[in-house]
Every structure is written in structure tokens, then in C-alpha cells.
Design a protein around this motif. Structure first.
Motif, PDB file in Angstrom:
ATOM      1  N   GLU A 247       0.846  -1.187   0.000  1.00 57.22           N
ATOM      2  CA  GLU A 247       0.000   0.000   0.000  1.00 57.22           C
ATOM      3  C   GLU A 247       0.882   1.237   0.000  1.00 57.22           C
ATOM      4  N   MET A 248       0.488   2.254  -0.764  1.00 54.04           N
ATOM      5  CA  MET A 248       1.264   3.492  -0.804  1.00 54.04           C
ATOM      6  C   MET A 248       0.298   4.653  -0.947  1.00 54.04           C
ATOM      7  N   ALA A 249       0.449   5.626  -0.050  1.00 54.68           N
ATOM      8  CA  ALA A 249      -0.429   6.809  -0.032  1.00 54.68           C
ATOM      9  C   ALA A 249      -1.899   6.399   0.005  1.00 54.68           C
ATOM     10  N   GLY A 250      -2.181   5.318   0.726  1.00 55.13           N
ATOM     11  CA  GLY A 250      -3.554   4.860   0.897  1.00 55.13           C
ATOM     12  C   GLY A 250      -4.098   4.003  -0.222  1.00 55.13           C
ATOM     13  N   ILE A 262       2.402   7.392  -8.213  1.00 55.13           N
ATOM     14  CA  ILE A 262       2.288   7.880  -6.832  1.00 55.13           C
ATOM     15  C   ILE A 262       3.564   8.612  -6.428  1.00 55.13           C
ATOM     16  N   ASN A 266       4.360  12.692  -5.400  1.00 55.83           N
ATOM     17  CA  ASN A 266       4.913  13.003  -4.079  1.00 55.83           C
ATOM     18  C   ASN A 266       6.415  13.268  -4.091  1.00 55.83           C
ATOM     19  N   THR A 270       7.391  13.057   1.299  1.00 55.20           N
ATOM     20  CA  THR A 270       7.343  11.731   1.925  1.00 55.20           C
ATOM     21  C   THR A 270       6.033  11.059   1.528  1.00 55.20           C
ATOM     22  N   VAL A 271       5.995   9.761   1.720  1.00 52.09           N
ATOM     23  CA  VAL A 271       4.793   9.006   1.368  1.00 52.09           C
ATOM     24  C   VAL A 271       4.616   7.875   2.377  1.00 52.09           C
ATOM     25  N   PRO A 272       3.400   7.702   2.919  1.00 54.37           N
ATOM     26  CA  PRO A 272       3.159   6.595   3.847  1.00 54.37           C
ATOM     27  C   PRO A 272       2.983   5.286   3.081  1.00 54.37           C
ATOM     28  N   VAL A 273       3.541   4.204   3.607  1.00 53.36           N
ATOM     29  CA  VAL A 273       3.431   2.905   2.945  1.00 53.36           C
ATOM     30  C   VAL A 273       3.149   1.820   3.974  1.00 53.36           C
ATOM     31  N   ASP A 283       3.829  -0.443   9.042  1.00 48.14           N
ATOM     32  CA  ASP A 283       3.642   0.921   8.541  1.00 48.14           C
ATOM     33  C   ASP A 283       4.958   1.670   8.562  1.00 48.14           C
ATOM     34  N   THR A 285       7.089   5.403   6.790  1.00 45.29           N
ATOM     35  CA  THR A 285       7.035   6.639   6.011  1.00 45.29           C
ATOM     36  C   THR A 285       8.344   6.739   5.230  1.00 45.29           C
TER      37      THR A 285
END
Length: 449
Positions: A247-250, A262, A266, A270-273, A283, A285
């Protein structure tokens, strides 16, 4: 040595080998039929030779003009245009005194040797190295179209499964693009539906406009981390080798082609993964560079790809006896594919004639580092090209002589020496025009592309 020097050495080594063996294909049957061979030359000796030595009745030499080679056979109207000899009464040892079937064998010897040489090389390659390919039907989620504009022109997109081209099943991923270049239509599976599509007639021209992007059909690369270099912006992010980004950026992701847009959105931030690690979700970042990259390596071993169900890389090994039909089939397929390509060239609508190249194009086929398997594979391909080009029914080529001999054998009437002289001259001018066109294309591409 620089890449251009390495390519040049390979080019001349390959060319010299092919020329000498081609001319031996004429020389040996000529000798078997007791036909005098006056000269045997590598390259052309216009005005002077770099080397020559007479052994028996034949002068062996090396010319200075590397446009080919030749054997001068007594009593034959060839590139030497020896009209004085042809005015004399035929001698028993001359080409023109031999039965038509012997003359036919002598003329077919060169192209026969070229094809057999290619087959022998292919036999050696498959016996020594085997064959590796990605099984096309093993691609779980279809292909990755790395250049959307080319994919749109052809009508394919990421996720498609290419089933066949011109009704022929595609066995290997590596076959898809070559088959489409030569083909007329193809079949894909998209979202569970089987779709038939036509290949644009000018698709070769579209590919040639940007050769750096020409290889745009690839397997979909799972976003599984294989390496985190010390200079990576994510070296301290908690990311580990073997992590699979899910999963990346939701958004759910699995493949590199899903991640690229994605990261573009960005870059510089930064991007949440979420990553799967040892069966658990973690999880993190991650930092995205200004170039829209994470600075990590991706990849899996062939065994891991197969175990995860993404794709299967097959390796075929051949015994010596098995390699013989495999090499033969490879030679035949290479020849038939080349003929298919020539048909495209002779159709102006395809634009393929713009890709006709001369010596620079042939030299560019060799790798820029010394690689024996690549050298021999390229040499085999060029040998097939020489066989095909020489058998074309153009006066001054072997195929022109063969055409006149077949006419003689069918009708029982031999073309006059004067006719053959004029035909040889016309053929010579045709060849010069083709050489100028092909090498002119090389020059144009070098100057303007």
C-alpha cells in the motif's frame, strides 16, 4: 578500449569470417568440377592489394576496400568484367564450358555456406548455453507497457495478456515485440475478455522514431525490495530487504508500474506505505527524491518469482543431438523472420524502408563490450542476411546468376555473353544505388537523430 573500437573490431572480424566462408562456398565446388579459379580475395583490390600470393593457379589476397570479397572464376562474367577472356574460344577449365547443373551448384555454394554456418553457430550456442526465456502464459497479471504512447499506438496496455500474433501462440515474453513488428494482427486477454486487434501498418516507423523506448513491453515488476544502498534517502527509514510494498499513499499497490505515478505525485516529499514483512504488515514513512525515486533496488530470484506465482523463467538445456534440430529450427525461424521484415520494407506504407542501414547499422548490432555469445549470435544473424541478400535475383549477385542458369536449364537456351555483360553492369549500378541508400540512411540518422 572504447565501445566504438570494440564494435569495430567485432564487425571486421565477423565480416571477414563470413566473406571468406561465402567465397569458399563458390571456390570448393568450382575446384571439385575442375574449374579454374584465378583469384580468391577478401575485400576488393581496386588498383592494388594489401597482400597477395599466388599458389598454384590461384592468387590469394586481401584488398583494401572492405565492401565484400570475390573469387574470379575463369570464363565467367562477374564483377571483374573480363571481356577479353570472354572473346576467346571456351576452354575446358572455364565456367562457361561446364554443364548448367555444375554451374548452378557453384553459384549456390556461397549462400548455402552462409545458411549452414548460421545453423552451426546456433547449434553451438544452444548446446553450450541452452535457452532461457520467461514463459508468456506464466505472467499472472499480464505485461507492463513502459511507454504509454507506444502502447496506445499499438493498442495494448499494462495488464493485458498477449495470447497470439497472426494466430500463432506466443510462448516467450521476449517473442511478443518481434512478432508484433512483423505481424498483421494479435489477440489479447483484457479483464477476462479475448480481443482481436490489428497492428498499425506504420508501427515499425513509430518504433524507429525513438529507439531508446522501443523495448516497451516488459514483465510487471513486483515492488519487493532487493537492496537499500547506503546513499539511499531511505537507508534509515526502517525499510528492509525483502519487504513487499502493498500500500502506498492509501492506495493498494503490488507492482512498480502502480507505484511510479504515486511517486511522481509526491516527489521531494514523503509518502506513507505498508509493507508485508514475514507475513505481517508494517507501517512506514518513506522519503521520495526530487527524481520521484525511493533509491532502492527491486527484484526477486527466478525461484522466488515462480514460488510467488508472478512468472516462470524457463531454462532449456540440450544434449548435442538435441541441439542439432534446435539450431536448425532457429536458423529457419531467423530466415523467415527476416523475409517477413523485408516484406515490410518493400511496403512504403510501413515506413520500414527508413530503417534500412549500411555498415554503421550492421556494426551497431554488436555489443559494446566483448561478449562471445552475443558476437556469435550476431554473426549468425548477419550470415542469414548475407544468404538472403545474395540469393535475390539481381544481376551481379549470386541470385542473378542463378536466375539466368535456371532460365537456361528450363528453356535449353543460354543467354548471350553480351546480354550477361549488360545485365552485370545493370546489377552493379543497382547494388551501388542500394549501398548509397543504406549508408546514406546511416549518415542521415547520425547527423539528424
Amino acid at each position: 578500449m572504447t565501445p566504438i573500437v570494440i564494435k569495430t573490431i567485432q564487425f571486421f572480424l565477423s565480416l571477414s569470417l563470413l566473406i571468406v566462408l561465402h567465397e569458399l562456398g563458390h571456390f570448393i565446388p568450382a575446384k571439385l568440377f575442375k574449374t579454374r579459379v584465378e583469384k580468391f580475395y577478401l575485400f576488393f583490390d581496386v588498383k592494388f592489394s594489401l597482400f597477395k600470393k599466388k599458389i598454384g593457379e590461384t592468387v590469394y589476397g586481401i584488398g583494401w576496400l572492405p565492401l565484400g570479397g570475390y573469387v574470379k572464376i575463369s570464363g565467367m562474367i562477374d564483377e571483374s568484367m573480363d571481356k577479353e577472356q570472354m572473346r576467346e574460344e571456351p576452354k575446358p577449365w572455364e565456367f562457361r564450358s561446364k554443364p548448367a547443373w555444375q554451374r548452378l551448384i557453384i553459384m549456390l555454394g556461397g549462400v548455402t555456406v552462409n545458411f549452414i554456418l548460421a545453423v552451426i553457430i546456433f547449434i553451438g550456442l544452444v548446446f553450450t548455453y541452452g535457452e532461457q526465456y520467461i514463459a508468456n502464459d506464466s505472467l499472472r497479471d499480464g505485461i507492463w507497457v513502459t511507454e504509454k504512447s507506444l502502447g496506445d499506438e499499438l493498442g495494448v496496455k499494462t495488464g493485458d495478456k498477449v495470447l497470439s500474433v497472426d494466430g500463432k501462440k506466443i510462448e516467450a515474453l521476449q517473442q511478443i515485440l518481434p512478432e508484433m513488428v512483423y505481424g498483421e494482427s494479435y489477440t489479447i486477454e483484457r479483464d477476462g475478455q479475448v480481443i482481436e486487434k490489428k497492428i498499425p501498418v506504420d508501427f515499425i516507423q513509430t518504433l524507429s522514431e525513438d529507439k531508446d523506448k522501443a523495448r516497451f513491453i516488459y514483465y510487471r515488476v513486483p515492488f519487493v525490495i532487493s537492496a537499500i544502498p547506503k546513499k539511499s534517502p531511505n537507508v534509515d527509514s526502517g525499510l528492509q530487504k525483502g519487504d513487499a510494498v502493498v500500500e502506498m499513499a492509501g492506495a493498494p499497490v503490488e507492482y512498480k508500474d502502480q507505484v511510479i505515478p504515486i511517486l511522481e505525485a509526491n516527489k521531494g516529499g514523503t509518502v506513507p506505505v505498508k509493507v508485508r514483512r514475514n507475513g505481517e504488515l508494517v507501517d512506514l514513512t518513506l522519503n521520495v527524491s526530487e527524481e520521484a525515486a525511493l533509491g532502492v533496488g527491486l527484484g526477486m530470484t527466478p525461484e522466488e518469482y515462480k514460488e510467488a506465482g508472478y512468472l516462470e523463467q524457463k531454462t532449456l538445456k540440450y544434449s548435442f543431438l538435441e541441439s542439432i534440430p534446435a539450431g536448425w529450427n532457429k536458423g529457419v525461424k531467423t530466415l523467415t523472420d527476416y523475409i517477413r521484415g523485408m516484406k515490410k520494407i518493400f511496403n512504403p506504407d510501413t515506413g520500414a524502408y527508413k530503417e534500412v542501414g549500411g555498415f554503421a547499422a550492421i556494426g551497431g548490432m554488436f555489443p559494446d563490450t566483448w561478449n562471445w555469445p552475443a558476437f556469435w549470435a550476431t554473426t549468425a544473424f548477419i550470415s542469414i542476411i548475407l544468404a538472403f541478400m545474395n540469393i535475390l535475383p539481381i544481376p551481379a549477385l549470386d541470385g542473378g546468376h542463378v536466375a539466368f542458369l535456371l532460365y537456361e536449364m528450363v528453356t535449353g537456351r543460354k543467354p548471350s555473353d553480351k546480354f550477361l555483360e549488360y545485365a552485370q553492369m545493370i546489377g552493379f549500378f543497382i547494388l551501388i544505388a542500394l549501398l548509397l541508400f543504406a549508408n546514406g540512411n546511416d549518415l542521415y540518422k547520425w547527423l539528424f537523430k
